[in-house]
Design a protein around this motif. Structure first.
Motif, PDB file in Angstrom:
ATOM      1  N   PRO A   1      16.608  44.222  18.624  1.00 45.07           N
ATOM      2  CA  PRO A   1      16.976  44.599  17.249  1.00 45.07           C
ATOM      3  C   PRO A   1      17.645  43.465  16.488  1.00 45.07           C
ATOM      4  CG  PRO A   1      18.526  45.527  18.802  1.00 45.07           C
ATOM      5  CD  PRO A   1      17.438  44.907  19.618  1.00 45.07           C
ATOM      6  N   ALA A   2      17.457  43.489  15.180  1.00 45.18           N
ATOM      7  CA  ALA A   2      18.177  42.570  14.305  1.00 45.18           C
ATOM      8  C   ALA A   2      19.567  43.142  14.090  1.00 45.18           C
ATOM      9  CB  ALA A   2      17.441  42.432  12.977  1.00 45.18           C
ATOM     10  N   ASP A   3      20.579  42.516  14.636  1.00 46.85           N
ATOM     11  CA  ASP A   3      21.932  43.053  14.591  1.00 46.85           C
ATOM     12  C   ASP A   3      22.912  41.927  14.276  1.00 46.85           C
ATOM     13  OD1 ASP A   3      23.985  44.896  14.811  1.00 46.85           O
ATOM     14  OD2 ASP A   3      24.235  44.539  16.963  1.00 46.85           O
ATOM     15  N   PRO A   4      23.677  42.032  13.172  1.00 49.26           N
ATOM     16  CA  PRO A   4      23.704  43.169  12.247  1.00 49.26           C
ATOM     17  C   PRO A   4      22.439  43.231  11.401  1.00 49.26           C
ATOM     18  CG  PRO A   4      25.014  41.381  11.376  1.00 49.26           C
ATOM     19  CD  PRO A   4      24.601  40.965  12.757  1.00 49.26           C
ATOM     20  N   PRO A   5      22.193  44.372  10.728  1.00 45.25           N
ATOM     21  CA  PRO A   5      20.963  44.508   9.937  1.00 45.25           C
ATOM     22  C   PRO A   5      20.818  43.386   8.914  1.00 45.25           C
ATOM     23  CG  PRO A   5      22.116  46.600  10.101  1.00 45.25           C
ATOM     24  CD  PRO A   5      23.041  45.567  10.654  1.00 45.25           C
ATOM     25  N   LEU A   6      19.635  42.823   8.834  1.00 42.56           N
ATOM     26  CA  LEU A   6      19.353  41.753   7.886  1.00 42.56           C
ATOM     27  C   LEU A   6      18.739  42.364   6.631  1.00 42.56           C
ATOM     28  CD1 LEU A   6      17.711  39.182  10.349  1.00 42.56           C
ATOM     29  CD2 LEU A   6      20.090  39.243   9.567  1.00 42.56           C
ATOM     30  N   LEU A   7      19.398  42.175   5.498  1.00 40.52           N
ATOM     31  CA  LEU A   7      18.898  42.693   4.234  1.00 40.52           C
ATOM     32  C   LEU A   7      18.597  41.494   3.346  1.00 40.52           C
ATOM     33  CD1 LEU A   7      18.317  45.429   2.941  1.00 40.52           C
ATOM     34  CD2 LEU A   7      20.568  45.349   1.887  1.00 40.52           C
ATOM     35  N   ARG A   8      17.314  41.236   3.142  1.00 45.03           N
ATOM     36  CA  ARG A   8      16.887  40.037   2.413  1.00 45.03           C
ATOM     37  C   ARG A   8      16.229  40.412   1.103  1.00 45.03           C
ATOM     38  NH1 ARG A   8      11.326  37.617   3.682  1.00 45.03           N
ATOM     39  NH2 ARG A   8      11.057  36.174   1.943  1.00 45.03           N
ATOM     40  N   GLY A   9      16.549  39.656   0.024  1.00 42.46           N
ATOM     41  CA  GLY A   9      15.971  39.908  -1.283  1.00 42.46           C
ATOM     42  C   GLY A   9      15.252  38.696  -1.827  1.00 42.46           C
ATOM     43  N   PRO A  10      14.796  38.771  -3.075  1.00 44.67           N
ATOM     44  CA  PRO A  10      13.997  37.686  -3.655  1.00 44.67           C
ATOM     45  C   PRO A  10      14.759  36.370  -3.796  1.00 44.67           C
ATOM     46  CG  PRO A  10      14.595  39.317  -5.319  1.00 44.67           C
ATOM     47  CD  PRO A  10      14.963  39.889  -4.003  1.00 44.67           C
ATOM     48  N   ASP A  11      16.086  36.409  -3.847  1.00 46.22           N
ATOM     49  CA  ASP A  11      16.871  35.182  -4.001  1.00 46.22           C
ATOM     50  C   ASP A  11      17.341  34.609  -2.673  1.00 46.22           C
ATOM     51  OD1 ASP A  11      16.664  35.405  -6.782  1.00 46.22           O
ATOM     52  OD2 ASP A  11      18.430  36.715  -6.884  1.00 46.22           O
ATOM     53  N   ASP A  12      16.961  35.256  -1.565  1.00 48.53           N
ATOM     54  CA  ASP A  12      17.399  34.811  -0.239  1.00 48.53           C
ATOM     55  C   ASP A  12      16.287  34.034   0.458  1.00 48.53           C
ATOM     56  OD1 ASP A  12      19.860  36.198  -0.517  1.00 48.53           O
ATOM     57  OD2 ASP A  12      18.841  38.064   0.058  1.00 48.53           O
ATOM     58  N   ALA A  13      16.668  33.057   1.237  1.00 41.31           N
ATOM     59  CA  ALA A  13      15.692  32.299   2.018  1.00 41.31           C
ATOM     60  C   ALA A  13      15.147  33.173   3.142  1.00 41.31           C
ATOM     61  CB  ALA A  13      16.350  31.056   2.600  1.00 41.31           C
ATOM     62  N   GLN A  14      13.918  32.910   3.515  1.00 41.50           N
ATOM     63  CA  GLN A  14      13.300  33.657   4.614  1.00 41.50           C
ATOM     64  C   GLN A  14      14.032  33.336   5.904  1.00 41.50           C
ATOM     65  OE1 GLN A  14       8.959  33.543   4.872  1.00 41.50           O
ATOM     66  NE2 GLN A  14       9.102  33.401   7.102  1.00 41.50           N
ATOM     67  N   ALA A  15      14.346  34.360   6.684  1.00 41.16           N
ATOM     68  CA  ALA A  15      15.032  34.160   7.954  1.00 41.16           C
ATOM     69  C   ALA A  15      14.156  33.344   8.906  1.00 41.16           C
ATOM     70  CB  ALA A  15      15.385  35.506   8.581  1.00 41.16           C
ATOM     71  N   THR A  16      14.801  32.585   9.768  1.00 38.92           N
ATOM     72  CA  THR A  16      14.060  31.760  10.726  1.00 38.92           C
ATOM     73  C   THR A  16      13.360  32.634  11.749  1.00 38.92           C
ATOM     74  OG1 THR A  16      15.692  29.996  10.456  1.00 38.92           O
ATOM     75  CG2 THR A  16      14.260  29.892  12.386  1.00 38.92           C
ATOM     76  N   GLY A  17      12.089  32.340  11.984  1.00 40.14           N
ATOM     77  CA  GLY A  17      11.329  33.058  12.993  1.00 40.14           C
ATOM     78  C   GLY A  17      10.746  34.361  12.485  1.00 40.14           C
ATOM     79  N   PRO A  18       9.933  35.005  13.321  1.00 39.07           N
ATOM     80  CA  PRO A  18       9.279  36.255  12.916  1.00 39.07           C
ATOM     81  C   PRO A  18      10.228  37.445  12.909  1.00 39.07           C
ATOM     82  CG  PRO A  18       8.682  35.692  15.166  1.00 39.07           C
ATOM     83  CD  PRO A  18       9.488  34.546  14.647  1.00 39.07           C
ATOM     84  N   HIS A  19       9.961  38.388  11.979  1.00 43.46           N
ATOM     85  CA  HIS A  19      10.711  39.631  11.879  1.00 43.46           C
ATOM     86  C   HIS A  19       9.749  40.771  11.544  1.00 43.46           C
ATOM     87  CE1 HIS A  19      14.041  36.777  11.480  1.00 43.46           C
ATOM     88  NE2 HIS A  19      14.836  37.758  11.877  1.00 43.46           N
ATOM     89  N   TYR A  20      10.280  41.984  11.631  1.00 39.27           N
ATOM     90  CA  TYR A  20       9.480  43.189  11.403  1.00 39.27           C
ATOM     91  C   TYR A  20      10.435  44.272  10.931  1.00 39.27           C
ATOM     92  CZ  TYR A  20       7.005  47.474  12.988  1.00 39.27           C
ATOM     93  OH  TYR A  20       6.428  48.711  13.082  1.00 39.27           O
ATOM     94  N   GLY A  21      10.001  45.089   9.939  1.00 44.43           N
ATOM     95  CA  GLY A  21      10.891  46.135   9.474  1.00 44.43           C
ATOM     96  C   GLY A  21      10.342  46.923   8.308  1.00 44.43           C
ATOM     97  N   VAL A  22      11.229  47.333   7.402  1.00 46.96           N
ATOM     98  CA  VAL A  22      10.851  48.141   6.247  1.00 46.96           C
ATOM     99  C   VAL A  22      11.285  47.418   4.975  1.00 46.96           C
ATOM    100  CG1 VAL A  22      11.059  50.291   7.551  1.00 46.96           C
ATOM    101  CG2 VAL A  22      12.995  49.463   6.199  1.00 46.96           C
ATOM    102  N   ALA A  23      10.670  47.799   3.853  1.00 44.62           N
ATOM    103  CA  ALA A  23      10.996  47.171   2.575  1.00 44.62           C
ATOM    104  C   ALA A  23      10.962  48.212   1.469  1.00 44.62           C
ATOM    105  CB  ALA A  23      10.026  46.033   2.270  1.00 44.62           C
ATOM    106  N   LEU A  24      11.688  47.903   0.395  1.00 47.73           N
ATOM    107  CA  LEU A  24      11.727  48.764  -0.781  1.00 47.73           C
ATOM    108  C   LEU A  24      11.568  47.884  -2.017  1.00 47.73           C
ATOM    109  CD1 LEU A  24      12.119  51.618  -1.922  1.00 47.73           C
ATOM    110  CD2 LEU A  24      14.593  51.227  -1.859  1.00 47.73           C
ATOM    111  N   PHE A  25      10.583  48.209  -2.852  1.00 43.48           N
ATOM    112  CA  PHE A  25      10.252  47.411  -4.026  1.00 43.48           C
ATOM    113  C   PHE A  25      10.481  48.235  -5.293  1.00 43.48           C
ATOM    114  CE2 PHE A  25       7.678  46.125  -0.441  1.00 43.48           C
ATOM    115  CZ  PHE A  25       7.810  44.741  -0.441  1.00 43.48           C
ATOM    116  N   SER A  26      11.003  47.584  -6.340  1.00 45.00           N
ATOM    117  CA  SER A  26      11.284  48.296  -7.581  1.00 45.00           C
ATOM    118  C   SER A  26      10.854  47.478  -8.794  1.00 45.00           C
ATOM    119  CB  SER A  26      12.784  48.606  -7.688  1.00 45.00           C
ATOM    120  OG  SER A  26      13.076  49.244  -8.917  1.00 45.00           O
TER     121      SER A  26
END
Length: 271
Positions: A85-110
């Motif tokens: 698991p990603a711990d603590p939870p990683l919450l990334r938005g349009p102004d954040d750099a992509q985290a290093t390495g592969p990830h998997y999860g859910v997203a919400l777009f508005s």
């Protein structure tokens, strides 16, 4: 009024199980016209999906003005070992750099402004699910006993035209019904602390009226959503207060994912 939807992306695979690249993802979503979209099974930098940054690609295709991706798994999901698991939870938005390495999860777009974002971990169950998938050593398809993945929820407090507002919560619950019910009860408690009216959108892995009763909300779309080609059950839901009026609810098949897109128009200011 806003249109809210939910879609299980299945890591961007089409009906034949082939992974779509970024241009193909955009083309598959060309007919999607929703203001807020909850998306599950989203990949970032995964070899199986052309290493595409799917949250960024989907945001561009949907015309989202704001979005968040919540990683539930760090690394590439592998049937030979438990999820990390990603711990603590990683919450990334349009102004954040992509985290290093592969990830998997859910997203919400508005497509509408978001006042505030929040994230809540829901834990994981101990059950294992039999799934058919390629053997990473040979490439041949075989059956695996996949462990339950960590679950998470993302909430967006929306700023609507005219001063109104609502909160949309996106999630993907456990495939084990008893665990999903426990997670849904936790979401109900969390929703009480969020600005209302609160709508829950996602693949809840619970059928029919059950999730609405547990969450204490109305079922705004009533249509089978899984499997996408010949749906028999509804795993994908948009739930909201019974006071909300649902307009044009539907479940329709897209050129990607193994679930149908579920969408509905509501007037949150009336809730």
């Amino acid at each position: 009024m806003i249109r809210v939807g939910t879609l299980n992306l299945a890591s961007g695979r089409d009906a034949g199980g082939r992974s779509l690249d970024a241009p193909a993802l955009a083309a598959a979503l060309a007919g999607v016209d929703v203001d807020v979209l909850a998306v599950q099974e989203v990949d970032v930098a995964q070899p199986r999906s052309h290493s595409v940054d799917q949250p960024a690609a989907l945001a561009a295709a949907l015309g989202a003005v704001d979005w968040r991706f919540a990683a539930t798994v760090t690394g590439t999901p592998d049937p030979f070992r438990s999820w990390r698991p990603a711990d603590p939870p990683l919450l990334r938005g349009p102004d954040d750099a992509q985290a290093t390495g592969p990830h998997y999860g859910v997203a919400l777009f508005s497509r509408v402004p978001v006042r505030r974002w929040a994230v809540r971990s829901l834990g994981a169950g101990r059950a294992r699910l039999p799934l058919q998938a390629p053997d990473p050593r040979t490439g041949r398809s075989r059956w695996w006993w996949f462990p339950d993945e960590p679950r998470i929820a993302v909430a967006a407090e929306l700023q609507l035209a005219g001063g109104g507002g609502c909160t949309v919560v996106a999630t993907h619950l456990s495939f084990a019904p008893h665990t999903a019910l426990r997670q849904l009860a936790r979401l109900r408690l969390w929703a009480r602390s969020l600005p209302g009216p609160v709508l829950l959108a996602g693949d809840l892995n619970l059928v029919g009226p059950v999730p609405g009763r547990v969450f204490g909300a109305g079922r705004l779309v009533r249509a089978p959503s899984y499997p996408a080609d010949r749906p028999r059950v509804q795993f994908d839901h948009v739930l909201g207060p019974a006071s909300l009026t649902a307009h044009d609810p539907r479940a329709r098949q897209l050129p990607l994912g193994d679930h149908r897109l579920v969408e509905v128009t509501v007037a949150p200011a009336l809730g």
